[in-house]
Design a protein around this motif. Structure first.
Motif, PDB file in Angstrom:
ATOM      1  N   SER A  41       0.844  -1.197   0.000  1.00  0.00           N
ATOM      2  CA  SER A  41       0.000   0.000   0.000  1.00  0.00           C
ATOM      3  C   SER A  41       0.880   1.248   0.000  1.00  0.00           C
ATOM      4  O   SER A  41       2.036   1.190   0.443  1.00  0.00           O
ATOM      5  N   PRO A  42       0.360   2.376  -0.458  1.00  0.00           N
ATOM      6  CA  PRO A  42       1.139   3.617  -0.378  1.00  0.00           C
ATOM      7  C   PRO A  42       1.578   3.948   1.052  1.00  0.00           C
ATOM      8  O   PRO A  42       2.695   4.422   1.259  1.00  0.00           O
ATOM      9  N   ARG A  47       6.000   4.515   5.064  1.00  0.00           N
ATOM     10  CA  ARG A  47       6.640   4.089   6.321  1.00  0.00           C
ATOM     11  C   ARG A  47       7.990   3.443   6.057  1.00  0.00           C
ATOM     12  O   ARG A  47       8.960   3.680   6.782  1.00  0.00           O
ATOM     13  N   ARG A  48       8.076   2.628   5.003  1.00  0.00           N
ATOM     14  CA  ARG A  48       9.346   1.974   4.661  1.00  0.00           C
ATOM     15  C   ARG A  48      10.416   3.016   4.340  1.00  0.00           C
ATOM     16  O   ARG A  48      11.542   2.941   4.825  1.00  0.00           O
ATOM     17  N   TYR A  78       3.508  11.977   0.872  1.00  0.00           N
ATOM     18  CA  TYR A  78       3.253  11.789   2.293  1.00  0.00           C
ATOM     19  C   TYR A  78       4.148  12.724   3.091  1.00  0.00           C
ATOM     20  O   TYR A  78       5.329  12.876   2.783  1.00  0.00           O
ATOM     21  N   ALA A  79       3.577  13.334   4.116  1.00  0.00           N
ATOM     22  CA  ALA A  79       4.357  14.083   5.096  1.00  0.00           C
ATOM     23  C   ALA A  79       4.690  13.122   6.228  1.00  0.00           C
ATOM     24  O   ALA A  79       3.838  12.348   6.673  1.00  0.00           O
ATOM     25  N   VAL A  80       5.931  13.170   6.675  1.00  0.00           N
ATOM     26  CA  VAL A  80       6.374  12.411   7.847  1.00  0.00           C
ATOM     27  C   VAL A  80       6.910  13.457   8.820  1.00  0.00           C
ATOM     28  O   VAL A  80       7.831  14.199   8.500  1.00  0.00           O
ATOM     29  N   CYS A  81       6.285  13.529   9.990  1.00  0.00           N
ATOM     30  CA  CYS A  81       6.652  14.577  10.931  1.00  0.00           C
ATOM     31  C   CYS A  81       6.576  14.044  12.345  1.00  0.00           C
ATOM     32  O   CYS A  81       5.549  13.473  12.724  1.00  0.00           O
ATOM     33  N   PRO A  82       7.641  14.225  13.127  1.00  0.00           N
ATOM     34  CA  PRO A  82       8.898  14.867  12.779  1.00  0.00           C
ATOM     35  C   PRO A  82       9.788  13.937  11.976  1.00  0.00           C
ATOM     36  O   PRO A  82       9.590  12.721  11.955  1.00  0.00           O
ATOM     37  N   ASP A  83      10.780  14.520  11.335  1.00  0.00           N
ATOM     38  CA  ASP A  83      11.773  13.766  10.582  1.00  0.00           C
ATOM     39  C   ASP A  83      12.407  12.740  11.516  1.00  0.00           C
ATOM     40  O   ASP A  83      12.966  13.103  12.553  1.00  0.00           O
TER      41      ASP A  83
END
Length: 165
Positions: A41-42, A47-48, A78-83
């Motif tokens: 899935s996207p 996440r990967r 996709y935003a991933v927060c925090p880095d």
């Protein structure tokens, strides 16, 4: 006639923008991309790319936008927060500039670059911080990010009369 897609170009790719805020309120991002794999899935790809599990309690992984590339590719952002790896080099966003379409029925901007996409992702997170309890709870674990996003919230919910015609 059918559209041909270059065999080396995946029809769907996932782009992750790992976001971080500085004490002065400026944002930075790291960008990673990967093709959407068969059976994946996207969300899983995002996440990967970020090196995260599905059970991360204080990191937000959220789909913020998509765009079409002329080569026939769809890019899901996709935003991933925090880095998750803030020690790695990142690109600074000096201003949050959102790309806009030219007319109400033509929403796709003529030109869009990664800074526009990252700016949109930050503004999207500010909106979620104000409206989504799950996102808010996760980001409150990061006081600097939470404060910076809360400072942007009024921009994400401007009143109609405040928007230039």
């Amino acid at each position: 006639m059918t559209d041909q897609i270059d065999a080396g170009l995946a029809p769907v790719s996932v782009e992750t923008l790992m976001l971080r805020a500085a004490a002065d309120g400026r944002w930075s991002y790291r960008r990673l991309t990967a093709a959407l794999g068969r059976g994946e899935s996207p969300d899983e790809v995002a996440r990967r790319l970020a090196g995260l599990s599905v059970n991360e309690p204080s990191t937000v992984v959220h789909s913020t936008s998509w765009r079409h590339r002329p080569e026939g590719q769809i890019v899901l952002t996709y935003a991933v927060c925090p880095d998750p790896e803030p020690h790695l080099p990142a690109e600074e966003l000096p201003v949050l500039h959102i790309a806009q379409g030219s007319a109400p029925a033509a929403p796709a901007p003529e030109r869009i670059d990664t800074t526009n996409v990252a700016s949109h992702a930050v503004r999207h997170l500010a909106f979620l911080m104000a409206t989504d309890a799950v996102v808010r709870r996760a980001l409150l674990n990061h006081p600097l990010i939470a404060r910076t996003l809360e400072g942007l919230a009024p921009l994400t919910m401007a009143r109609l009369e405040d928007i230039p015609a």
